[in-house]
Design a protein around this motif. Structure first.
Motif, PDB file in Angstrom:
ATOM      1  N   TYR A   1      11.336   6.104  -0.674  1.00  0.00           N
ATOM      2  CA  TYR A   1      11.290   6.402  -2.226  1.00  0.00           C
ATOM      3  C   TYR A   1       9.949   6.530  -2.473  1.00  0.00           C
ATOM      4  O   TYR A   1       9.793   7.471  -3.401  1.00  0.00           O
ATOM      5  N   GLY A   2       9.023   5.608  -1.999  1.00  0.00           N
ATOM      6  CA  GLY A   2       7.657   5.991  -2.518  1.00  0.00           C
ATOM      7  C   GLY A   2       7.139   7.247  -2.449  1.00  0.00           C
ATOM      8  O   GLY A   2       6.584   7.985  -3.247  1.00  0.00           O
ATOM      9  N   THR A   3       7.291   7.733  -1.084  1.00  0.00           N
ATOM     10  CA  THR A   3       6.764   9.090  -0.709  1.00  0.00           C
ATOM     11  C   THR A   3       7.519  10.060  -1.443  1.00  0.00           C
ATOM     12  O   THR A   3       6.618  11.064  -2.191  1.00  0.00           O
ATOM     13  N   ALA A   4       9.053  10.150  -1.892  1.00  0.00           N
ATOM     14  CA  ALA A   4       9.453  11.025  -2.428  1.00  0.00           C
ATOM     15  C   ALA A   4       9.081  11.135  -4.103  1.00  0.00           C
ATOM     16  O   ALA A   4       9.110  12.340  -4.712  1.00  0.00           O
TER      17      ALA A   4
ATOM     18  N   GLY B   1       3.914   5.420  -0.784  1.00  0.00           N
ATOM     19  CA  GLY B   1       5.145   4.984  -0.260  1.00  0.00           C
ATOM     20  C   GLY B   1       4.786   3.748   0.899  1.00  0.00           C
ATOM     21  O   GLY B   1       5.473   2.615   0.683  1.00  0.00           O
ATOM     22  N   VAL B   2       4.016   3.880   1.742  1.00  0.00           N
ATOM     23  CA  VAL B   2       3.767   2.731   2.411  1.00  0.00           C
ATOM     24  C   VAL B   2       2.868   1.556   1.651  1.00  0.00           C
ATOM     25  O   VAL B   2       3.364   0.365   2.234  1.00  0.00           O
ATOM     26  N   ALA B   3       2.121   1.734   0.897  1.00  0.00           N
ATOM     27  CA  ALA B   3       1.476   0.683   0.315  1.00  0.00           C
ATOM     28  C   ALA B   3       2.498  -0.079  -0.642  1.00  0.00           C
ATOM     29  O   ALA B   3       2.421  -1.362  -0.780  1.00  0.00           O
ATOM     30  N   VAL B   4       3.454   0.705  -1.267  1.00  0.00           N
ATOM     31  CA  VAL B   4       4.272  -0.219  -2.047  1.00  0.00           C
ATOM     32  C   VAL B   4       5.047  -0.954  -1.208  1.00  0.00           C
ATOM     33  O   VAL B   4       5.644  -2.110  -1.372  1.00  0.00           O
ATOM     34  N   ALA B   5       5.720  -0.538  -0.122  1.00  0.00           N
ATOM     35  CA  ALA B   5       6.856  -1.299   0.899  1.00  0.00           C
ATOM     36  C   ALA B   5       5.878  -2.318   1.268  1.00  0.00           C
ATOM     37  O   ALA B   5       6.445  -3.384   1.545  1.00  0.00           O
ATOM     38  N   THR B   6       4.648  -2.189   1.658  1.00  0.00           N
ATOM     39  CA  THR B   6       3.946  -3.153   2.623  1.00  0.00           C
ATOM     40  C   THR B   6       3.481  -4.406   1.573  1.00  0.00           C
ATOM     41  O   THR B   6       3.595  -5.452   1.740  1.00  0.00           O
ATOM     42  N   VAL B   7       3.342  -3.972   0.181  1.00  0.00           N
ATOM     43  CA  VAL B   7       3.025  -5.244  -0.915  1.00  0.00           C
ATOM     44  C   VAL B   7       4.299  -5.911  -1.123  1.00  0.00           C
ATOM     45  O   VAL B   7       4.269  -7.169  -1.114  1.00  0.00           O
TER      46      VAL B   7
ATOM     47  N   VAL C   1       7.418   0.111   9.689  1.00  0.00           N
ATOM     48  CA  VAL C   1       8.704   0.672   9.386  1.00  0.00           C
ATOM     49  C   VAL C   1       8.789   1.412   8.123  1.00  0.00           C
ATOM     50  O   VAL C   1       9.393   2.523   7.733  1.00  0.00           O
ATOM     51  N   SER C   2       7.618   1.178   7.199  1.00  0.00           N
ATOM     52  CA  SER C   2       7.866   2.029   5.955  1.00  0.00           C
ATOM     53  C   SER C   2       7.168   3.426   6.339  1.00  0.00           C
ATOM     54  O   SER C   2       7.300   4.240   5.569  1.00  0.00           O
ATOM     55  N   VAL C   3       6.067   3.482   7.035  1.00  0.00           N
ATOM     56  CA  VAL C   3       5.519   4.666   7.730  1.00  0.00           C
ATOM     57  C   VAL C   3       6.744   5.516   8.031  1.00  0.00           C
ATOM     58  O   VAL C   3       6.801   6.746   7.695  1.00  0.00           O
ATOM     59  N   ALA C   4       7.752   5.017   8.997  1.00  0.00           N
ATOM     60  CA  ALA C   4       8.914   5.909   9.242  1.00  0.00           C
ATOM     61  C   ALA C   4       9.781   6.081   8.218  1.00  0.00           C
ATOM     62  O   ALA C   4      10.078   7.352   8.300  1.00  0.00           O
ATOM     63  N   GLY C   5       9.816   5.301   7.250  1.00  0.00           N
ATOM     64  CA  GLY C   5      10.564   5.669   6.167  1.00  0.00           C
ATOM     65  C   GLY C   5      10.134   6.859   5.166  1.00  0.00           C
ATOM     66  O   GLY C   5      10.640   7.851   4.901  1.00  0.00           O
ATOM     67  N   GLY C   6       8.679   6.943   5.184  1.00  0.00           N
ATOM     68  CA  GLY C   6       8.153   7.944   4.653  1.00  0.00           C
ATOM     69  C   GLY C   6       8.230   9.126   5.234  1.00  0.00           C
ATOM     70  O   GLY C   6       8.726  10.264   4.554  1.00  0.00           O
ATOM     71  N   LEU C   7       8.058   9.314   6.664  1.00  0.00           N
ATOM     72  CA  LEU C   7       8.313  10.391   7.426  1.00  0.00           C
ATOM     73  C   LEU C   7       9.863  10.823   7.556  1.00  0.00           C
ATOM     74  O   LEU C   7      10.303  11.962   7.218  1.00  0.00           O
TER      75      LEU C   7
END
Length: 316
Positions: free
Chosen positions: A70-73, A90-96, A224-230
């Motif tokens: 969602y962050g990526t999109a 996207g990765v930053a939002v998910a990691t925080v 896993v958030s990197v995978a979600g962005g991809l």
């Protein structure tokens, strides 16, 4: 038979991944399937960092997979049309989010930890489902598309070129799995394995258990958030099903199916799971029953997964 050298196995795996767009088509597959396998393999390997190497089970990783997507999109659609920037946001939002939630649950163990991760995951799911003015609700977030990547000397056009997108995803995958391998070979990684084997003994040795589990949780959710962005970039689309708890269950199945205490096991599990899903779902709507039966048989007769079975045959 002699044990296959790990380096030979690594080379073989990378050769198969690098040439996948060519031999997949020859076997009746398609490039997008290979891209999905790489993305889900990264998600399963990220979960395995926490499950297989730290000994902590999470059923909420889909939340951070979905947040990355969602962050990526939303970055591309609402902020700025840049694929690298969108992935970073996207990765930053998910990691925080993972870091903050990890502080609340890091003292829990066993089934309590797993259940609380599901609960937090469902919170994110219902936010995505109900906040339709921003997330698109059940219809998902569409009307955006991934952008070409400016490499300075050249431009990687991943808009309509499935092979270019595959190799972009594979490059990100390579960086991530290389970073995970480095961490697992470090003293930090060895400490995680010590916690997995005997938490009480590790605590007696003076290891700050909760701190290491929190770091392992955050690192796992980061990847896993990197995978979600991809995943979002693959279809130019993301919907709440990416966050739902059964998506986390799929990651666990992939890790266990391939071998959760082996580095490449989740990759093999993801490939088996997705290929079976793609093939069986084209013949019947009850494809999950067959995949579930296969999973049960693997757990009952080969508890170390498919890769564990292969290693055992090589040793014998």
């Amino acid at each position: 038979m002699p044990v296959i050298d790990k380096r030979v196995g690594n080379i073989l795996i990378w050769l198969l991944l690098l040439t996948a767009p060519f031999w997949l088509v020859g076997l009746g597959g398609y490039v997008e399937l290979g891209t999905r396998v790489v993305i889900y393999a990264l998600a399963a390997m990220a979960l395995n960092f926490l499950l297989g190497y730290t000994g902590v089970l999470s059923f909420g990783h889909a939340a951070y997979f979905g947040l990355g997507g969602y962050g990526t999109a939303m970055t591309i659609k609402f902020l700025y049309p840049s694929t690298p920037l969108a992935l970073l946001v996207g990765v930053a939002v998910a990691t925080v989010a993972a870091g903050l939630i990890g502080l609340l649950i890091v003292r829990l163990r066993g089934v309590y930890f797993a259940m609380v991760t599901i609960a937090f995951g469902q919170v994110f799911y219902f936010i995505a489902f109900k906040w339709s003015s921003v997330t698109g609700g059940d219809d998902g977030l569409s009307a955006w598309q991934r952008q070409p990547i400016d490499l300075g000397v050249a431009t990687l056009d991943i808009l309509g070129n499935n092979k270019a997108l595959y190799y972009f995803v594979l490059a990100v995958f390579a960086v991530c799995v290389g970073a995970m391998a480095f961490l697992l070979r470090s003293p930090f990684g060895r400490t995680l394995m010590a916690i997995r084997e005997n938490e009480r003994r590790a605590r007696f040795l003076g290891i700050p258990i909760d701190r290491h589990i929190w770091f392992s949780w955050v690192i796992s959710c980061f990847f896993v958030s990197v995978a979600g962005g991809l995943y979002a970039l693959l279809s130019d689309f993301i919907d709440p099903r990416a966050i739902r708890w059964d998506q986390s269950g799929n990651f666990v199945i992939m890790a266990v199916l391939g071998g959760m205490r082996s580095y490449w096991g989740p990759l093999i599990g993801a490939a088996i799971f997705l290929v079976l899903q793609d093939y069986i779902s084209s013949h019947t709507e009850n494809w999950m029953s067959f995949v579930g039966l296969f999973f049960v048989l693997i757990v009952l007769f080969f508890p170390r997964g498919v890769l564990g079975l292969i290693k055992r045959k090589n040793v014998s």
